[in-house]
Every structure is written in C-alpha cells, then in structure tokens.
Enzyme design. Structure first.
Site, PDB file in Angstrom:
ATOM      1  N   GLY A   1      -0.596   7.869   1.176  1.00  0.00           N
ATOM      2  CA  GLY A   1      -0.608   7.901   2.709  1.00  0.00           C
ATOM      3  C   GLY A   1       0.396   7.548   3.561  1.00  0.00           C
ATOM      4  O   GLY A   1       1.600   7.887   2.940  1.00  0.00           O
TER       5      GLY A   1
ATOM      6  N   TYR B   1     -14.103  -3.321  10.491  1.00  0.00           N
ATOM      7  CA  TYR B   1     -12.807  -2.656  10.552  1.00  0.00           C
ATOM      8  C   TYR B   1     -12.189  -2.935  11.813  1.00  0.00           C
ATOM      9  O   TYR B   1     -10.875  -3.459  11.585  1.00  0.00           O
ATOM     10  CB  TYR B   1     -13.083  -1.214  10.555  1.00  0.00           C
ATOM     11  CG  TYR B   1     -11.584  -0.596  10.474  1.00  0.00           C
ATOM     12  CD1 TYR B   1     -10.626  -0.736   9.230  1.00  0.00           C
ATOM     13  CD2 TYR B   1     -11.187   0.566  11.264  1.00  0.00           C
ATOM     14  CE1 TYR B   1      -9.331  -0.144   9.303  1.00  0.00           C
ATOM     15  CE2 TYR B   1      -9.831   1.003  11.421  1.00  0.00           C
ATOM     16  CZ  TYR B   1      -9.047   0.831  10.371  1.00  0.00           C
ATOM     17  OH  TYR B   1      -7.656   1.456  10.256  1.00  0.00           O
TER      18      TYR B   1
ATOM     19  N   GLY C   1       1.780   4.530   3.743  1.00  0.00           N
ATOM     20  CA  GLY C   1       2.938   3.744   2.855  1.00  0.00           C
ATOM     21  C   GLY C   1       3.961   4.356   2.056  1.00  0.00           C
ATOM     22  O   GLY C   1       4.973   4.234   1.938  1.00  0.00           O
TER      23      GLY C   1
ATOM     24  N   GLY D   1       0.834  -1.272   0.035  1.00  0.00           N
ATOM     25  CA  GLY D   1       0.115   0.037  -0.144  1.00  0.00           C
ATOM     26  C   GLY D   1       0.805   1.248   0.101  1.00  0.00           C
ATOM     27  O   GLY D   1       0.468   2.280   0.542  1.00  0.00           O
ATOM     28  N   ALA D   2       1.942   1.258  -0.587  1.00  0.00           N
ATOM     29  CA  ALA D   2       2.923   2.391  -0.656  1.00  0.00           C
ATOM     30  C   ALA D   2       2.423   3.475  -1.795  1.00  0.00           C
ATOM     31  O   ALA D   2       3.381   4.384  -1.865  1.00  0.00           O
ATOM     32  CB  ALA D   2       4.374   1.934  -0.969  1.00  0.00           C
ATOM     33  N   ASN D   3       1.510   3.349  -2.448  1.00  0.00           N
ATOM     34  CA  ASN D   3       1.116   4.367  -3.321  1.00  0.00           C
ATOM     35  C   ASN D   3       0.461   5.566  -2.961  1.00  0.00           C
ATOM     36  O   ASN D   3       0.200   6.482  -3.549  1.00  0.00           O
ATOM     37  CB  ASN D   3      -0.067   3.760  -4.552  1.00  0.00           C
ATOM     38  CG  ASN D   3      -1.235   3.153  -3.733  1.00  0.00           C
ATOM     39  OD1 ASN D   3      -1.301   2.129  -3.162  1.00  0.00           O
ATOM     40  ND2 ASN D   3      -2.301   3.784  -3.561  1.00  0.00           N
TER      41      ASN D   3
ATOM     42  N   SER E   1      -4.032  -0.645  14.554  1.00  0.00           N
ATOM     43  CA  SER E   1      -4.765   0.656  14.734  1.00  0.00           C
ATOM     44  C   SER E   1      -5.409   0.637  16.117  1.00  0.00           C
ATOM     45  O   SER E   1      -5.457  -0.360  16.763  1.00  0.00           O
ATOM     46  CB  SER E   1      -6.060   0.756  13.982  1.00  0.00           C
ATOM     47  OG  SER E   1      -7.085   1.948  14.218  1.00  0.00           O
TER      48      SER E   1
END
Length: 286
Positions: free
Chosen positions: A25, A162, A27, A21-23, A136
């Site tokens: 935020g 979540y 990440g 998820g480094a695309n 989280s």
C-alpha cells in the site's frame, strides 16, 4: 491548487528514513519513491517476506522486523537503530473485528497509536530531522475516550475505534511538536493523510464491508501513488512544524498535497496532554 508530485522530491542522498508498514500500500509506494530519490530506506514491517519483495531492487533498502502490536518487538527494533533522519509512522489497521494486541490493547488503538507512540519516543534521541505521522480524514468520526481507550467497558464499534485511533495519531503529532518546540529541539513533527486511496488496508474488515470498499476503491478512490504524495511531501519538503497535510481536492479525498484542516478535538491541547500521559503509562515509558 498544488501541483507537487514525486518529480519534486528533493534529493535524499545520505539520508536514512524509516517507513513503518512498508510491505504494501501507501508504505510500499513511499519507500520506493524515497529510495529512488537516493535515501537509505528501512522498511519496518511485521510481514518481512512481503517487505523483502518490495525492497528487492531498491538501492540501499533494508528490511527489519517490527510488529507494532507487540511492545517487545517495538523495543527490539528501536535497539537496532543507530541514527535516522526521518521516521514515517505509516503502518495501520482499519475497521477490524474486536481483537487485542500482545499487550492487551484494542488492536486499532494499540497498533495505530500506541505502537507508534512507543516507537517514536524510544527512537527520538536518534532522529535528526522530523517525525511524520499518517492520520486520516476518519479522525473526524473519532472520540478519545481516555477512561476506556481499549474498549473494555464500551460496546465495540470497529469504525469508531478506527476513528479514535486516527484522532489519537493526529493529537499525538500536534503534542509532539509542542514538546519538541518547548525543548528547543530542531526536530519537527508533521502529520499527513492520504485522502481516499485504494490500498489493501480496505480489504481486511473480515465482513461484507470488504466488498463495498473494493467497489469504492475501483470507482471513487485515487491510486496509492497519489495517496502517498502528502506523506512524501511532509517527509521531504519545507513544511511548517506541527502542520497537517493532505490532498487539496473535494473534502480532502483526492488531489495534490496541501495544508489540511483537522477537527477541534485534534487540536485540543488539554486532551492531547492527557493522551500523552496515558500513553506513556500504557507503553511503560515512565
């Protein structure tokens, strides 16, 4: 009080680090900081076009396709990896309307937990240092219903779903460390959480809550750069195996990286072992 910042990042030259998820935020911030510290960073993302924009200008950065909501994609990704020092399980979705992954799992449980569970287990024989799993503070509202983890029998609640997925993340991280230690492995498992950080994650509920969280991001949240610090600390510092790190401020919502507290449910060894066995079955790993 902790004073740790990216200025304290140890030299990462020669190390390979995967960030899911480094695309965008947290990440993206994590990938940039690690690359600037000398690491070869693999941005493992579903949206490879966005990831390429993050990787542009980062020395040694590489983008590879990974859709955690599709176990075939997870397997294809792991087949392409020869060796990795650190795996950072960062990607996630939050408070979505009810929808399902390619394999039929509830999207949040399937992406946040099962996708990372499969990824970690399929890669573990090539990890040399540590696995960092991003949880989280919302794990505290979660309850692991192992009889119905995919919300097929219960009335769906996006926030409880979540919370369940993030509780599963933390339970998994603790159980992974117990299993690694039991095997005498030098690899460690560590967990982290960002507190309340302003990211795009909070704008995809597809409801009026998007506007509320946008306001919260503007007024209360710390920046994504601050929110990424616990992950960066967990990934690079001298940490305690199996520990959990997060911001040291009020309720763990903001501040610098320090040891964080978790719920009793996250530390329940019997439930963690049961979750592990169920996850193996759902992911087809046994």
């Amino acid at each position: 009080m902790s004073t740790w910042t990216t200025a304290d990042l140890p030299d990462q030259t020669g190390r390979t680090i995967i960030v899911t998820g480094a695309n965008s935020g947290l990440g993206a911030v994590t990938a940039r900081a690690l690359s600037r510290a000398g690491a070869r960073v693999i941005l493992a993302c579903r949206d490879t076009a966005k990831a390429e924009r993050v990787a542009d200008g980062l020395p040694g950065a590489e983008v590879r396709a990974l859709d955690l909501a599709d176990l075939n994609s997870v397997r294809a990704f792991t087949d392409s990896i020869e060796r990795v020092d650190v795996l950072i399980n960062n990607a996630g979705v939050m408070a979505l309307p009810l929808r399902r992954t390619a394999d039929g799992f509830e999207m949040q449980f399937g992406t946040n937990h099962l996708g990372h569970f499969a990824l970690t287990n399929l890669l573990l024989d090539r990890v040399t240092d540590r696995v960092v799993t991003v949880a989280s503070v919302a794990h505290r509202i979660g309850r692991l219903d192992l009889a119905d983890p995919n919300w097929e029998q219960r009335r769906y609640d996006r926030w409880l779903a979540y919370g369940q997925s993030k509780l599963a993340n933390l339970s998994f991280a603790h159980e992974l460390q117990r299993r690694l230690a039991g095997e005498g492995s030098a690899v460690i498992s560590v967990a982290a959480h960002p507190g309340y950080a302003a990211t795009e994650l909070m704008s995809h509920t597809e409801s009026i809550q998007d506007a509320v969280m946008w306001l919260g991001n503007r007024v209360f949240a710390q920046s994504a750069e601050e929110g990424a610090l616990p992950t960066l600390f967990a990934a690079t510092a001298a940490v305690e195996p199996g520990a959990y790190y997060g911001p040291d401020g009020f309720l763990g919502l903001r501040g610098k990286p320090a040891r964080a507290s978790s719920s009793g449910a996250a530390r329940d060894r019997a439930v963690a072992a049961e979750l592990w066995e169920l996850s193996e079955k759902l992911c087809g790993l046994i």
